[in-house]
Design an enzyme around this catalytic site. Sequence first.
Site, short mmCIF file in Angstrom:
data_model
loop_
_atom_site.label_atom_id
_atom_site.label_comp_id
_atom_site.label_asym_id
_atom_site.label_seq_id
_atom_site.Cartn_x
_atom_site.Cartn_y
_atom_site.Cartn_z
N GLU A 60 0.85 -1.18 0.14
CA GLU A 60 0.07 -0.11 0.02
C GLU A 60 0.85 1.27 0.23
O GLU A 60 0.39 2.25 -0.44
CB GLU A 60 -0.75 -0.03 1.10
CG GLU A 60 -2.13 -0.96 1.18
CD GLU A 60 -1.69 -2.58 1.06
OE1 GLU A 60 -0.57 -2.81 1.85
OE2 GLU A 60 -2.55 -3.23 0.97
N HIS A 129 -9.93 -6.38 8.03
CA HIS A 129 -10.97 -5.96 6.78
C HIS A 129 -12.11 -5.26 6.98
O HIS A 129 -12.31 -4.57 6.27
CB HIS A 129 -11.26 -7.38 6.05
CG HIS A 129 -10.07 -8.10 5.62
ND1 HIS A 129 -9.00 -8.50 6.30
CD2 HIS A 129 -9.63 -8.75 4.35
CE1 HIS A 129 -8.18 -9.61 5.51
NE2 HIS A 129 -8.62 -9.34 4.31
#
Length: 325
Positions: A60, A129
């Site tokens: 990321e 998540h």
Amino acid sequence: MAKITMIKAITEALDEELARDEKVLVFGEDVGKNGGVFRATEGLHDKYGNERVFDTPLAESGIGGLAAGLALQGFRVVPEIQFFGFVYEAMDEIAGHISRMHFRLGGTRKMPVTFRAPFGGGVHTPELHADSLEGLVAQMPGLRVVIPSSPYDAKGLLISAIRSNDPVVFLEHMKLYRSFKEEVPDEAYTVPLDKAKVVLEGTDISIISYGAMVRESLKAAEELAKQDVKAEVVDLRTVSPLDEETILNSVKKTGRVVIVQEAQRQAGVGAQVASLIAEKGILYLEAPINRVSAPNTPYPFSEAESDWLPNKQDIIDKVKENMNF
């Protein structure tokens, strides 16, 4: 005009903007041939090629750095953070650079970056998540944070975000991806950023929410209507900056308010809404501000999430508490 899901509406928005502007780029983990973990980019790699819709390494921080560099070179970029709980690795670029670039360079350069990411609970995902971290990015000057609650808004807001010259964090609640359909125009259209929407008119109390909790708020309002309580439901849509006018007009109209968010209570968007009402609308109120939120604990393992997440009954209970004050 067809009835489609939110995930389909998002795909259409990406498709139409890729076709409209050759400077639009879509990239992230598995968004290419695979079409993304939720298939939001399905078919776009084949249609536009690997130079415009492409996979990145599982990093990321690299996605954030690539987004910043490409935007400075004149591209209009739409990177995906595969789940927003993974955003911490990209926070240096998002908060330390992308959000500040307009100010740092004295307005001489733009940052047309739209970070897309799924988030939110109720679908039994693994740890990290489902976290609702919108409060984290809403606190950062220079970022716009947009959270749609319907397919129509998702398409129009995403197109507006991509066309904006400012950085946007565009969060898509996973539970809404395929939970219902509504009519969405086939052609491109925009929904204004920074503008809340009254999705249900009412006179007795304002329920102010965003994302998946708008759906829970509408369910609660339906039950309350059977008890002769006419609730007004306001969808924030953009949680930073807030649409102060729509919020205050609703509270002035009803005199009562319940603020609903899925995220933990501490330092969340709901707290900012409550602060706004307390500062600028307190004389409109006939009762204290009530809030519905998740507890101030880490998101639980999926077996316990239905007990942890706010729901329709929680909202109804707070509305009754407010009405009985």
